[in-house]
Write a protein that holds these residues in place. Structure first.
Motif, PDB file in Angstrom:
ATOM      1  N   ALA A 196       0.883  -1.115   0.094  1.00 28.65           N
ATOM      2  CA  ALA A 196       0.063  -0.081   0.044  1.00 28.65           C
ATOM      3  C   ALA A 196       0.847   1.270   0.083  1.00 28.65           C
ATOM      4  CB  ALA A 196      -1.039  -0.024   1.221  1.00 28.65           C
ATOM      5  N   TYR A 197       2.310   1.127   0.355  1.00 26.73           N
ATOM      6  CA  TYR A 197       3.028   2.215   0.349  1.00 26.73           C
ATOM      7  C   TYR A 197       3.743   2.369  -1.197  1.00 26.73           C
ATOM      8  CZ  TYR A 197       6.104  -1.559   2.051  1.00 26.73           C
ATOM      9  OH  TYR A 197       6.834  -2.526   2.036  1.00 26.73           O
ATOM     10  N   THR A 198       3.846   3.617  -1.176  1.00 25.57           N
ATOM     11  CA  THR A 198       4.851   3.727  -2.575  1.00 25.57           C
ATOM     12  C   THR A 198       6.285   3.670  -2.480  1.00 25.57           C
ATOM     13  OG1 THR A 198       4.744   6.157  -2.062  1.00 25.57           O
ATOM     14  CG2 THR A 198       3.203   5.614  -3.552  1.00 25.57           C
ATOM     15  N   ARG A 199       6.767   4.132  -1.067  1.00 24.48           N
ATOM     16  CA  ARG A 199       8.330   3.923  -1.186  1.00 24.48           C
ATOM     17  C   ARG A 199       8.690   3.961   0.469  1.00 24.48           C
ATOM     18  NH1 ARG A 199       9.192  10.062  -3.961  1.00 24.48           N
ATOM     19  NH2 ARG A 199       8.280  11.276  -2.151  1.00 24.48           N
ATOM     20  N   ILE A 200      10.000   3.449   0.130  1.00 23.14           N
ATOM     21  CA  ILE A 200      10.603   3.387   1.599  1.00 23.14           C
ATOM     22  C   ILE A 200      11.949   4.218   1.546  1.00 23.14           C
ATOM     23  CG2 ILE A 200      11.889   2.006   3.410  1.00 23.14           C
ATOM     24  CD1 ILE A 200       9.986  -0.271   2.830  1.00 23.14           C
ATOM     25  N   THR A 201      12.239   5.033   2.521  1.00 23.81           N
ATOM     26  CA  THR A 201      13.401   6.014   2.552  1.00 23.81           C
ATOM     27  C   THR A 201      14.110   5.463   3.688  1.00 23.81           C
ATOM     28  OG1 THR A 201      12.600   7.740   1.255  1.00 23.81           O
ATOM     29  CG2 THR A 201      14.487   8.459   2.672  1.00 23.81           C
ATOM     30  N   GLU A 202      15.333   5.304   3.485  1.00 24.54           N
ATOM     31  CA  GLU A 202      16.378   4.658   4.745  1.00 24.54           C
ATOM     32  C   GLU A 202      17.180   6.304   4.787  1.00 24.54           C
ATOM     33  OE1 GLU A 202      18.843   1.735   4.162  1.00 24.54           O
ATOM     34  OE2 GLU A 202      19.092   1.369   6.428  1.00 24.54           O
ATOM     35  N   PHE A 203      17.016   6.878   6.034  1.00 24.98           N
ATOM     36  CA  PHE A 203      17.836   8.313   6.375  1.00 24.98           C
ATOM     37  C   PHE A 203      19.152   8.141   6.364  1.00 24.98           C
ATOM     38  CE2 PHE A 203      13.371   8.282   7.915  1.00 24.98           C
ATOM     39  CZ  PHE A 203      12.903   9.533   7.227  1.00 24.98           C
ATOM     40  N   ARG A 204      19.813   7.054   6.665  1.00 20.19           N
ATOM     41  CA  ARG A 204      21.325   7.154   6.808  1.00 20.19           C
ATOM     42  C   ARG A 204      22.036   7.424   5.811  1.00 20.19           C
ATOM     43  NH1 ARG A 204      22.542   2.277   9.800  1.00 20.19           N
ATOM     44  NH2 ARG A 204      24.471   3.340  10.063  1.00 20.19           N
ATOM     45  N   HIS A 205      21.449   6.853   4.311  1.00 16.57           N
ATOM     46  CA  HIS A 205      22.048   7.288   3.164  1.00 16.57           C
ATOM     47  C   HIS A 205      22.015   8.701   2.813  1.00 16.57           C
ATOM     48  CE1 HIS A 205      22.136   3.109   1.853  1.00 16.57           C
ATOM     49  NE2 HIS A 205      20.866   3.009   2.468  1.00 16.57           N
ATOM     50  N   LEU A 206      21.079   9.472   3.457  1.00 22.36           N
ATOM     51  CA  LEU A 206      21.116  10.950   3.161  1.00 22.36           C
ATOM     52  C   LEU A 206      22.028  11.641   4.041  1.00 22.36           C
ATOM     53  CD1 LEU A 206      18.333   9.622   2.065  1.00 22.36           C
ATOM     54  CD2 LEU A 206      17.109  11.747   2.320  1.00 22.36           C
ATOM     55  N   THR A 207      21.926  11.063   5.243  1.00 19.09           N
ATOM     56  CA  THR A 207      22.379  12.148   6.333  1.00 19.09           C
ATOM     57  C   THR A 207      23.733  11.677   6.690  1.00 19.09           C
ATOM     58  OG1 THR A 207      21.949  10.633   8.114  1.00 19.09           O
ATOM     59  CG2 THR A 207      20.343  12.225   7.498  1.00 19.09           C
ATOM     60  N   GLY A 208      24.317  10.391   6.310  1.00 16.43           N
ATOM     61  CA  GLY A 208      25.602   9.916   6.763  1.00 16.43           C
ATOM     62  C   GLY A 208      25.765   9.379   8.184  1.00 16.43           C
ATOM     63  N   GLN A 209      24.549   9.430   8.807  1.00 18.24           N
ATOM     64  CA  GLN A 209      24.432   9.072  10.185  1.00 18.24           C
ATOM     65  C   GLN A 209      25.219   7.747  10.535  1.00 18.24           C
ATOM     66  OE1 GLN A 209      20.992   8.459  12.030  1.00 18.24           O
ATOM     67  NE2 GLN A 209      21.417   9.391  14.061  1.00 18.24           N
ATOM     68  N   GLN A 210      25.981   7.717  11.573  1.00 18.08           N
ATOM     69  CA  GLN A 210      26.394   6.307  12.211  1.00 18.08           C
ATOM     70  C   GLN A 210      25.617   5.981  13.358  1.00 18.08           C
ATOM     71  OE1 GLN A 210      29.418   5.036  10.492  1.00 18.08           O
ATOM     72  NE2 GLN A 210      29.009   6.301   9.100  1.00 18.08           N
ATOM     73  N   HIS A 211      25.056   4.634  13.228  1.00 20.64           N
ATOM     74  CA  HIS A 211      24.418   4.164  14.242  1.00 20.64           C
ATOM     75  C   HIS A 211      24.235   2.840  14.537  1.00 20.64           C
ATOM     76  CE1 HIS A 211      20.869   3.632  17.023  1.00 20.64           C
ATOM     77  NE2 HIS A 211      21.240   4.947  17.553  1.00 20.64           N
ATOM     78  N   THR A 212      24.115   2.098  15.558  1.00 20.36           N
ATOM     79  CA  THR A 212      23.938   0.741  15.363  1.00 20.36           C
ATOM     80  C   THR A 212      22.754   0.073  15.017  1.00 20.36           C
ATOM     81  OG1 THR A 212      22.976   0.783  17.752  1.00 20.36           O
ATOM     82  CG2 THR A 212      25.328   0.479  17.675  1.00 20.36           C
ATOM     83  N   GLY A 213      21.618   1.187  14.614  1.00 18.65           N
ATOM     84  CA  GLY A 213      20.628   0.620  14.053  1.00 18.65           C
ATOM     85  C   GLY A 213      20.194   1.549  12.742  1.00 18.65           C
ATOM     86  N   THR A 214      19.316   1.266  12.240  1.00 23.39           N
ATOM     87  CA  THR A 214      18.910   2.202  11.054  1.00 23.39           C
ATOM     88  C   THR A 214      17.207   2.834  11.012  1.00 23.39           C
ATOM     89  OG1 THR A 214      19.281   2.469   8.875  1.00 23.39           O
ATOM     90  CG2 THR A 214      17.862   0.445   9.701  1.00 23.39           C
ATOM     91  N   SER A 215      16.958   3.708  10.622  1.00 17.19           N
ATOM     92  CA  SER A 215      15.723   4.267  10.770  1.00 17.19           C
ATOM     93  C   SER A 215      15.087   4.485   9.174  1.00 17.19           C
ATOM     94  CB  SER A 215      15.482   5.680  11.392  1.00 17.19           C
ATOM     95  OG  SER A 215      15.849   5.598  12.893  1.00 17.19           O
ATOM     96  N   ILE A 216      13.856   4.154   9.010  1.00 13.28           N
ATOM     97  CA  ILE A 216      13.173   4.239   7.753  1.00 13.28           C
ATOM     98  C   ILE A 216      11.670   4.823   7.817  1.00 13.28           C
ATOM     99  CG2 ILE A 216      14.325   2.111   7.026  1.00 13.28           C
ATOM    100  CD1 ILE A 216      11.609   0.371   7.222  1.00 13.28           C
TER     101      ILE A 216
END
Ligand code: UDP
Length: 293
Positions: A196-216
């Motif tokens: 039902a969704y059109t797209r998924i964006t994963e922010f770390r690609h955009l921000t370069g953030q380093q973290h043990t997990g990831t946010s979408i």
């Protein structure tokens, strides 16, 4: 950062905008920059005039690529068939005859160093700027100002007197995935045909953030909710024109932005239009002061 998008088609993740590699990987071909146009010419369905978003894509790349990449995504995003939408919507996405898999080809592409939140916080942190949130413009006492800049929906400003202009909304479903380093290979993956969704964006690609997990975030298109997009099609443009005529008769108000000018602006175009509007307002206020008003 340069934005890259892949579309999930069948079991494959393929570059969108469609380029040489999209076609080669989808069909198992070995085309290059010198032979791809002949391929497009063979499969395209020439349209004259090119009036709708369906026309744009069929005219460029033909029915199979249209159905795999555009028809389902567009129906989900707009709740309309591409044949019901202005050509300008699908024309945002070019057809490439090279291997460039970037979403945008602008010479200068940047993310704000500290992100958009800090960018706006710093712009608003000014002694002559006061921010009030949670206040409905239409319920408050009309502010006594020399000039008003209105960035909400233009039909709302005029009490919907000619009827409602459609605006498209999105519901954002945020998720944090603990312990996951990378959910997907690029910033955004489009799902033209599934879910039902059109797209998924994963922010770390955009921000370069380093973290043990990831946010979408998943985007679910909605008819109701905060207005985000105008819906470009002839009947809506005609209704907008009637509101624009009313707007032209309000000398002390400037209507600016996607919602007030009912234009499907990208962010750079928004900023350009805002700077232009600011110059016009300053000129006008300057002229008023000079006249002693
Ligand atoms: N589009 C599509 N398939 C895609 C990407 C885009 O059909 O994989 C069509 C769809 O109608 C979409 C429009 O092209 O609404 C514009 O896409 P864009 O990525 O510019 O949309 P935005 O980022 O503004 O939501």
């Amino acid at each position: 950062y340069e934005h890259r998008v892949l579309a999930k088609v069948g079991d494959q993740l393929l570059p969108i905008p469609i380029n040489v590699d999209t076609v080669n990987r989808l069909y198992g071909l070995d085309l290059d920059e010198t032979t791809i146009q002949a391929y497009y010419d063979r499969v395209r369905e020439p349209r004259d005039p090119v009036a709708t978003s369906e026309d744009v894509v069929l005219n460029a790349v033909g029915r199979d690529l249209y159905e795999k990449f555009f028809r389902g995504y567009t129906r989900k995003q707009w709740g309309l068939d591409p044949s019901e939408l202005a050509a300008s919507v699908a024309a945002r996405i070019p057809t490439r005859t090279n291997r460039d898999d970037r979403y945008f080809t602008d010479t200068f592409q940047q993310m704000p160093r500290d992100g958009y939140t800090r960018l706006f916080e710093r712009m608003l942190d000014h002694p002559r700027i006061r921010v009030e949130t949670g206040v409905d413009f239409f319920r408050m006492r009309r502010p006594r100002v020399r000039h008003l800049v209105f960035t909400g929906p233009i039909d709302a400003y005029f009490g919907h007197r000619f009827g409602r202009l459609p605006y498209r909304s999105l519901a954002f479903e945020h998720e944090h995935l603990p312990g996951v380093q990378r959910h997907q290979p690029v910033g955004t993956v489009n799902y033209p045909n599934d879910f039902a969704y059109t797209r998924i964006t994963e922010f770390r690609h955009l921000t370069g953030q380093q973290h043990t997990g990831t946010s979408i975030v998943r985007e679910y298109p909605r008819a109701e909710g905060d207005p985000y997009y105008p819906v470009p099609r002839a009947e809506n443009e005609a209704l907008f024109k009637r509101y624009a005529e009313l707007a032209a008769r309000e000398p002390d108000v400037t209507f600016v932005g996607r919602l007030a000018s009912y234009r499907y602006y990208n962010m750079d175009q928004c900023v350009g239009a805002a700077l232009k509007a600011a110059d016009a307002v300053l000129d006008k206020l300057g002229a008023l002061s000079a006249a002693g008003a």
